[in-house]
Design a protein around this motif. Structure first.
Motif, PDB file in Angstrom:
ATOM      1  N   LEU A 119      -3.397  -4.605   2.984  1.00  0.00           N
ATOM      2  CA  LEU A 119      -3.206  -5.855   2.240  1.00  0.00           C
ATOM      3  C   LEU A 119      -3.333  -7.072   3.154  1.00  0.00           C
ATOM      4  CD1 LEU A 119      -0.366  -4.638  -0.101  1.00  0.00           C
ATOM      5  CD2 LEU A 119      -2.510  -5.660  -0.882  1.00  0.00           C
ATOM      6  N   LEU A 120      -2.805  -6.966   4.365  1.00  0.00           N
ATOM      7  CA  LEU A 120      -2.924  -8.074   5.316  1.00  0.00           C
ATOM      8  C   LEU A 120      -4.376  -8.257   5.762  1.00  0.00           C
ATOM      9  CD1 LEU A 120       0.284  -7.461   7.449  1.00  0.00           C
ATOM     10  CD2 LEU A 120      -0.144  -9.397   5.922  1.00  0.00           C
ATOM     11  N   PHE A 121      -5.083  -7.143   5.945  1.00  0.00           N
ATOM     12  CA  PHE A 121      -6.491  -7.225   6.332  1.00  0.00           C
ATOM     13  C   PHE A 121      -7.317  -7.866   5.211  1.00  0.00           C
ATOM     14  CE2 PHE A 121     -10.766  -5.208   6.754  1.00  0.00           C
ATOM     15  CZ  PHE A 121     -11.135  -5.866   7.918  1.00  0.00           C
ATOM     16  N   ARG A 122      -7.025  -7.482   3.969  1.00  0.00           N
ATOM     17  CA  ARG A 122      -7.731  -8.091   2.834  1.00  0.00           C
ATOM     18  C   ARG A 122      -7.419  -9.586   2.765  1.00  0.00           C
ATOM     19  NH1 ARG A 122      -7.380  -5.408  -3.074  1.00  0.00           N
ATOM     20  NH2 ARG A 122      -8.939  -4.014  -2.162  1.00  0.00           N
ATOM     21  N   GLN A 123      -6.176  -9.933   3.042  1.00  0.00           N
ATOM     22  CA  GLN A 123      -5.781 -11.346   3.064  1.00  0.00           C
ATOM     23  C   GLN A 123      -6.606 -12.111   4.099  1.00  0.00           C
ATOM     24  OE1 GLN A 123      -1.774 -12.887   4.676  1.00  0.00           O
ATOM     25  NE2 GLN A 123      -1.363 -12.639   2.499  1.00  0.00           N
TER      26      GLN A 123
END
Length: 205
Positions: A119-123
């Motif tokens: 999720l952080l990488f997608r962010q």
């Protein structure tokens, strides 16, 4: 005798509470199993609905997460999986962030770290703000490291960790190039020192 009647009444009350607890547990487990079946079939809408029903007792009795650790972890992480696939990133992130409040140990869980990292990488990939990108990449890298510490042989974690390292290095390189470019422009804008005039030999003292 009054004392005997008291203990009898207490016994009935205890039996009632235990029965009520067993009924509640049975209902929760039925919802959980229904959700699991739907999840395995790929019926994400039905799975999400049943997971949310199964989650209600955990919301009403926070300590339940400590007792039914496996069920609590699974029903939440499977919801995160579905929300991630549906690109409901903020909702998935909020669910992950809420989990350690009931079960602190889950923050060290490899699968928890995997989804938090994703999720952080997608962010990071969706943001146009350089600082947000950098912060999200650092967070993703940290989560993948945490996941690998818990489960060193997980190839999904290994792949994502190396991917983020590569992106992070590339991002750092681009940033250095950008800073060098800005410095060059600023240097050109600075007023130049006046060149020292050449004095003919015959005019020198």
């Amino acid at each position: 005798m009054p004392i005997k009647k008291y203990f009898t009444a207490f016994g009935y009350l205890l039996l009632f509470l235990v029965s009520l607890g067993l009924v509640g547990y049975g209902w929760t487990m039925r919802q959980f199993e229904t959700a699991q079946d739907a999840f395995r079939r790929g019926d994400h809408a039905a799975a999400l609905e049943s997971y949310r029903r199964a989650e209600l007792p955990f919301e009403k009795i926070p300590q339940l997460g400590q007792i039914l650790k496996e069920e609590y972890t699974r029903l939440n992480l499977n919801q995160v999986t579905i929300l991630y696939r549906q690109k409901l990133n903020q909702e998935a992130l909020e669910k992950l962030e809420q989990m350690p409040a009931q079960l602190p140990a889950v923050a060290e869980n490899a699968e928890y770290a995997y989804w938090m990292g994703n999720l952080l990488f997608r962010q990071a990939t969706e943001s146009k703000d350089p600082e947000t990108v950098l912060t999200a990449l650092k967070g993703a890298l940290s989560e993948y490291q945490k996941g690998l510490a818990a489960k060193p042989d997980d190839w999904d974690l290994k792949y994502d960790y190396e991917l983020v390292r590569w992106v992070f290095a590339k991002q750092g390189g681009e940033r250095q190039k950008q800073e060098a470019k800005v410095k060059s422009i600023i240097d050109k804008m600075r007023p130049q020192e006046p060149a020292q005039q050449q004095i003919a030999p015959e005019k020198r003292g």
